[in-house]
Write an enzyme that holds these catalytic residues in place. Structure first.
Site, PDB file in Angstrom:
ATOM      1  N   GLU A  80     -27.235 -10.982  24.395  1.00 36.14           N
ATOM      2  CA  GLU A  80     -26.458 -12.042  23.746  1.00 36.14           C
ATOM      3  C   GLU A  80     -25.572 -11.396  22.685  1.00 36.14           C
ATOM      4  OE1 GLU A  80     -29.371 -14.866  22.321  1.00 36.14           O
ATOM      5  OE2 GLU A  80     -28.081 -16.525  22.880  1.00 36.14           O
TER       6      GLU A  80
ATOM      7  N   CYS B 216     -26.304 -20.321  21.124  1.00 39.05           N
ATOM      8  CA  CYS B 216     -27.076 -19.874  22.291  1.00 39.05           C
ATOM      9  C   CYS B 216     -26.353 -20.215  23.589  1.00 39.05           C
ATOM     10  CB  CYS B 216     -28.439 -20.547  22.316  1.00 39.05           C
ATOM     11  SG  CYS B 216     -29.374 -20.212  20.855  1.00 39.05           S
TER      12      CYS B 216
HETATM   13  C1  SIN Z   1     -25.808 -26.641  20.549  1.00 36.89           C
HETATM   14  O1  SIN Z   1     -26.567 -27.538  20.177  1.00 36.89           O
HETATM   15  O2  SIN Z   1     -24.744 -26.880  21.110  1.00 36.89           O
HETATM   16  C2  SIN Z   1     -26.124 -25.184  20.364  1.00 36.89           C
HETATM   17  C3  SIN Z   1     -27.486 -24.931  19.906  1.00 36.89           C
HETATM   18  C4  SIN Z   1     -27.805 -23.467  19.769  1.00 36.89           C
HETATM   19  O3  SIN Z   1     -26.973 -22.592  19.819  1.00 36.89           O
HETATM   20  O4  SIN Z   1     -29.002 -23.180  19.571  1.00 36.89           O
END
Ligand code: SIN
Length: 483
Positions: free
Chosen positions: A384, A287
């Site tokens: 995204e 994300c």
């Molecule tokens: C992360 O914890 O660095 C990424 C988490 C995610 O992509 O949900």
């Protein structure tokens, strides 16, 4: 490297019992398409049984001193650490990421348990100066109650430990519904939790292929006092609405559209390394991946050329292949999305610098790609990407960069590269995101509060703030102090 010593289960954990069901669903290896296992396809009735168990276990767990809960969490961490290699192999098999990344995710997941095992001991209230001589005031912190967690496939261990360890440290009990793409890591964590002495009902893990019905059961039950979810903004909005009926506390870690701004005064090597680390971690399926790489005109050509050299050094392959640095995407929808975003961008004038096509290693592999000439209005700059595609937008001024970066409903992560500290600070303050990497492409760890603003979510995970999410503040007013 530790040898595997544990056989991991394919049954669910409810109230300390291993639960199977005639109805199951298959789990596949995205690198080969081979079936790895069948796991129980639980339904809403089973979800309510798990809530019953968590509800029954709550009073005793909440009543334990934080130090005792901490000991249990530390035993869980020790068992996870001892099984690092087995867990990493399992993760690579069901999720696809390269083994080196899977090993570091096991360690990353463990840092949350270590942190919250300690932080749980510091759930301090405070004393408040009185407003009159007859009364005294204090606040105390108490666990929220039964929690539900809905976790994603991209970090199948760390996103569970981040939520579960903070909940358990605070004195809450929890029901976890892992992604249907990666239930095996969740069940492995459940087995190690049982071995560590997590009491029956404190941690329950339920697998299902019917996320909608189970999600409805978890969100409509008034005994569940908090929902924590990591996943898409669209699903987050549904869960948010469903939780309104019982006014649950919420942590939502939702989608992002992270801008990465490379200013003319960036250190080129550092900027390329940071971009590679952010963009290609987990094949671009995080994300917080740099989704729009904004590059200032003066450094544009040099940056694109250096990035091309770095991207062409990546090795696409099954995660278990020792030199693989980019594994498969999770499923066919992931590949189709990447293909359609690239097709749309190139049809509107963007140019492929390298990659741009599916890779020959199998149906879910995609060649690491750089695409330039991207305009902010293109779908690739709005959605995204969730794939190994570096999408590059040219900009002229600092004000342009900030305007483009903030022109999105999302606000999870952003990044900037500049050797001018005053500019870096100014731009970091102007970026509408919960996380800012300054001259750094990676910032996720247990001590920094992780979470977004705008439509990227609510609340924070990890850090001091992450414990607070599982606590209620109670105000105590003691009268009669003049008598
Ligand atoms: C992360 O914890 O660095 C990424 C988490 C995610 O992509 O949900």
């Amino acid at each position: 490297m530790n040898a595997q010593t544990t056989t991991f289960p394919t049954a669910c954990l409810i109230g300390g019992e291993w639960v199977t069901k005639d109805k199951t669903f298959p789990v596949f290896d995205p690198a080969t398409g081979n079936k790895l296992a069948d796991v129980p396809d639980l339904d809403a009735t089973d979800a309510r049984r798990a809530i019953d168990a968590a509800h029954a276990a709550f009073p005793a767990w909440a009543a334990q001193p934080a130090k005792e809960r901490s000991k249990v969490l530390k035993r869980w961490l020790a068992l996870i650490t001892a099984e690092t290699e087995a867990l990493a192999q399992l993760m690579t098999a069901e999720q696809g990421k390269p083994l080196a990344e899977a090993r570091s995710e096991v360690a990353y997941g463990g840092t949350f348990i270590e942190w919250f095992a300690e932080e749980g001991k510091r759930a301090y209230g405070h004393t408040i100066p009185t407003t009159n001589t007859a009364t005294r005031y204090i606040t105390i912190k108490q666990p929220v109650g039964v929690c539900a967690a809905i976790t994603p496939w991209n970090f199948p261990i760390a996103m569970i430990t981040r939520k579960v360890s903070s909940a358990l440290a605070a004195g809450c009990t929890i029901v976890v519904k892992p992604s249907e793409e990666t239930p095996l890591c969740a069940l492995a964590l459940a087995k190690l939790a049982v071995d560590a002495g997590v009491p029956p009902g404190v941690l329950n893990i339920i697998t299902t292929n019917d996320a909608a019905s189970v999600g409805e059961a978890l969100t409509s039950d008034s005994r569940v006092r908090k929902l924590t979810f990591t996943g898409s903004t669209d699903v987050g909005k549904i869960l948010y609405r469903q939780c309104a009926g019982t006014i649950k506390k919420l942590t939502l870690e939702l989608g992002g559209n992270a801008p990465m701004i490379i200013f003319d005064d960036a250190d080129l090597k550092e900027a390329v390394e940071g971009t590679m680390a952010s963009k290609f971690r987990n094949a671009g399926q995080t994300c917080v991946c740099a989704n729009r790489i904004l590059v200032q005109s003066g450094i544009y050509d040099e940056f694109v050329a250096a990035l091309k050299v770095a991207v062409e050094k990546l090795t696409v392959g099954p995660g278990r292949q020792p030199d693989a640095t980019v594994g498969p995407l999770i499923n066919a929808d992931g590949i189709e999305k990447v293909k359609s975003l690239i097709a749309d961008a190139t049809s509107k004038g963007a140019k492929i610098v390298t990659g741009g096509t599916p890779a020959p290693q199998g149906p879910l592999f995609f060649t690491p790609t750089i695409i330039t000439g991207v305009e902010p209005a293109m779908a690739i700059a709005k959605d995204e990407i969730f794939g190994p595609v570096a999408s590059i937008i040219r900009f002229e001024t600092e004000a342009d960069a900030i305007r483009i970066a903030n022109d999105t409903p999302y606000g999870l992560a952003s990044y900037l590269f500049s050797q001018n500290l005053a500019r870096a600070w100014r731009v970091a303050e102007a970026l509408e995101t919960g996380l800012v990497g300054m001259n750094s492409g990676l910032f996720s760890n247990e001590v920094g509060p992780f979470g977004g603003v705008k439509q990227s979510g609510l609340g924070r995970e990890g850090a001091q703030e992450g414990l607070e999410e599982y606590l209620e503040t109670k105000f105590l007013c003691l009268g009669g102090m003049n008598s």
